[in-house]
Motif scaffolding. Structure first.
Motif, PDB file in Angstrom:
ATOM      1  N   ALA A 119       0.875  -1.124   0.002  1.00 36.75           N
ATOM      2  CA  ALA A 119      -0.087   0.058   0.056  1.00 36.75           C
ATOM      3  C   ALA A 119       0.883   1.158   0.025  1.00 36.75           C
ATOM      4  N   ALA A 120       0.293   2.297  -0.618  1.00 32.75           N
ATOM      5  CA  ALA A 120       0.995   3.509  -0.623  1.00 32.75           C
ATOM      6  C   ALA A 120       0.614   4.515   0.560  1.00 32.75           C
ATOM      7  N   VAL A 121       1.610   5.065   1.389  1.00 32.65           N
ATOM      8  CA  VAL A 121       1.329   6.007   2.382  1.00 32.65           C
ATOM      9  C   VAL A 121       2.239   7.128   2.407  1.00 32.65           C
ATOM     10  N   ASP A 169       0.655   3.630  -5.474  1.00 33.58           N
ATOM     11  CA  ASP A 169       0.029   2.767  -6.259  1.00 33.58           C
ATOM     12  C   ASP A 169       0.672   1.383  -6.722  1.00 33.58           C
ATOM     13  N   PRO A 170       1.321   0.609  -5.813  1.00 32.32           N
ATOM     14  CA  PRO A 170       1.770  -0.711  -6.092  1.00 32.32           C
ATOM     15  C   PRO A 170       0.850  -1.672  -6.539  1.00 32.32           C
ATOM     16  N   THR A 171       1.470  -2.484  -7.488  1.00 33.04           N
ATOM     17  CA  THR A 171       0.825  -3.736  -8.147  1.00 33.04           C
ATOM     18  C   THR A 171       1.811  -4.767  -7.996  1.00 33.04           C
ATOM     19  N   VAL A 172       1.363  -5.875  -7.658  1.00 34.68           N
ATOM     20  CA  VAL A 172       2.138  -7.161  -7.459  1.00 34.68           C
ATOM     21  C   VAL A 172       1.592  -8.391  -8.305  1.00 34.68           C
ATOM     22  N   PHE A 173       2.403  -9.003  -8.714  1.00 31.94           N
ATOM     23  CA  PHE A 173       2.479  -9.890  -9.627  1.00 31.94           C
ATOM     24  C   PHE A 173       3.312 -11.072  -9.534  1.00 31.94           C
ATOM     25  N   TRP A 184       5.162   0.290  -9.629  1.00 36.09           N
ATOM     26  CA  TRP A 184       4.298   1.414  -9.178  1.00 36.09           C
ATOM     27  C   TRP A 184       4.743   2.586  -9.562  1.00 36.09           C
ATOM     28  N   GLY A 185       4.176   3.654  -9.290  1.00 37.07           N
ATOM     29  CA  GLY A 185       4.446   5.064  -9.717  1.00 37.07           C
ATOM     30  C   GLY A 185       3.450   6.153  -9.891  1.00 37.07           C
ATOM     31  N   ASN A 186       3.920   7.387 -10.109  1.00 27.63           N
ATOM     32  CA  ASN A 186       3.176   8.542 -10.656  1.00 27.63           C
ATOM     33  C   ASN A 186       4.017   9.176 -11.464  1.00 27.63           C
ATOM     34  N   ARG A 187       3.640   9.506 -12.582  1.00 30.28           N
ATOM     35  CA  ARG A 187       4.309  10.019 -13.841  1.00 30.28           C
ATOM     36  C   ARG A 187       5.503   9.065 -14.214  1.00 30.28           C
ATOM     37  N   GLN A 188       6.161   8.617 -13.428  1.00 31.05           N
ATOM     38  CA  GLN A 188       7.322   7.648 -13.973  1.00 31.05           C
ATOM     39  C   GLN A 188       6.817   6.267 -13.299  1.00 31.05           C
ATOM     40  N   CYS A 189       6.955   5.427 -14.154  1.00 29.98           N
ATOM     41  CA  CYS A 189       6.600   3.851 -13.538  1.00 29.98           C
ATOM     42  C   CYS A 189       7.848   2.910 -13.544  1.00 29.98           C
ATOM     43  N   GLU A 214       0.216   8.061 -15.785  1.00 31.51           N
ATOM     44  CA  GLU A 214       0.001   8.840 -14.880  1.00 31.51           C
ATOM     45  C   GLU A 214       0.231   8.199 -13.462  1.00 31.51           C
ATOM     46  N   GLU A 215      -0.539   7.156 -13.280  1.00 36.73           N
ATOM     47  CA  GLU A 215      -0.163   6.367 -11.821  1.00 36.73           C
ATOM     48  C   GLU A 215      -1.129   5.064 -11.964  1.00 36.73           C
TER      49      GLU A 215
END
Length: 331
Positions: A119-121, A169-173, A184-189, A214-215
């Motif tokens: 999670a993002a905090v 904005d993490p995504t796990v796979f 993850w990321g915002n503007r950069q991934c 974007e995110e």
């Protein structure tokens, strides 16, 4: 998830659109959109365990002129995509002692018999900026506890970024070889491999920023093809985020841009995709801002989770999705 920093004028336009929108909470069939109607929810992240689909969401609690107020994460579940069981909060941002606010976008994954929650905090002053936390539980509904005692990813770990809220904005796979990846990321991934202990990065962090990123990235695989779906914003054309995607023959790329998957969420500046296969059907979870609860209309900080059916072409590309009120209740 959420954005602090796109051009302020754009954010205020989105806020005013949401506030002015005639968003009536209409009587609806079970399973129609929005699928959760007693709370404002955002950033949906589905997880299938057996015959049940769990949906992890952020809880929007913004009042009146607040932009974002998110303090906890919730989980719901279903066995028919129409009736949802509320399992209540699974964690609060204060459960991470080193974090000070902002229970932003998350995703849970099952591995080695346990459930891992990313999670993002907002980190405290020891590592200023957004950060990614990891928690663990023995059940998909928790209780979840801080698995590391510190952040998995801090803003200092991505020094080429342009702003302090890029690490969200993490995504796990987990791939077929058992290796788990986080993007993850915002503007950069960014993307990185996780160690088998699930609480440390294993190797370098790589930037894989696709067009108009974007995110809100989301990783999944279907057949031999890997998908990176995300909230996109072409500032030359649009005021609100849409959903776009890229595909690759390997989790390491090369990634090929495939264009937009769906338009913006109604009345919402942000959007956040979550994709899953469940009982031989594919689904795309999103959010918009069409819900009204009491005297509070939907807005940039009062969003509502939706779901649509997702279909693929013969070449593996995803068919464009039109967002509807009916959702999965449509024929």
């Amino acid at each position: 998830m959420a954005k602090i920093g796109s051009v302020l004028a754009v954010v205020m336009v989105a806020l005013s659109i949401g506030a002015a929108a005639p968003a009536k909470d209409r009587p609806a069939l079970p399973g129609s959109n929005p699928i959760i109607r007693d709370k404002f929810t955002a950033d949906p992240a589905p997880l299938v365990i057996g015959d049940r689909l769990y949906l992890y969401v952020g809880h929007d609690e913004a009042q009146r002129d607040e932009m974002f107020n998110m303090r906890e994460w919730l989980v719901y579940s279903t066995t028919d995509m129409k009736h949802w069981t509320d399992h209540g909060p699974i964690m609060k941002v204060t459960d991470f002692k080193w974090a000070k606010q902002d229970a932003w976008a998350s995703q849970a994954i099952r591995k080695n018999g346990r459930y891992w929650f990313y999670a993002a905090v907002e980190h405290d002053s020891t590592h200023p900026g957004k950060a990614i936390a990891v928690a663990v539980a023995d059940s998909p509904t928790g209780p979840f506890v801080d698995a590391k005692g510190s952040a998995l990813i801090t803003n200092e770990m991505t020094p080429k970024g342009t702003h302090s809220w890029e690490d969200i904005d993490p995504t796990v796979f987990t791939d077929g070889d058992g290796t788990t990846w986080i993007a993850w990321g915002n503007r950069q991934c960014y993307i990185a491999r996780l160690k088998p202990n699930m609480i440390e990065i294993d190797g370098p962090i790589t930037e894989i920023t696709p067009p108009h990123f974007e995110e809100g990235p989301w990783l999944h695989k279907r057949g031999a093809l890997y998908y990176l779906t995300y909230a996109s914003l072409d500032r030359a054309k649009h005021r609100n985020e849409r959903v776009s995607y890229s595909t690759a023959p390997s989790i390491k790329g090369p990634w090929t841009y495939r264009g937009e998957l769906t338009g913006s969420g109604k009345y919402s500046f942000t959007i956040h995709p979550g994709i899953v296969e469940y009982k031989k059907n594919w689904y795309l979870f999103l959010h918009n801002a069409t819900l009204t609860i009491g005297d509070l209309n939907g807005s940039i900080g009062r969003r509502a989770v939706t779901v649509e059916r997702l279909r693929y072409n013969a070449d593996g590309t995803m068919r464009p999705v039109i967002q509807t009120d009916a959702g999965v209740t449509a024929p």
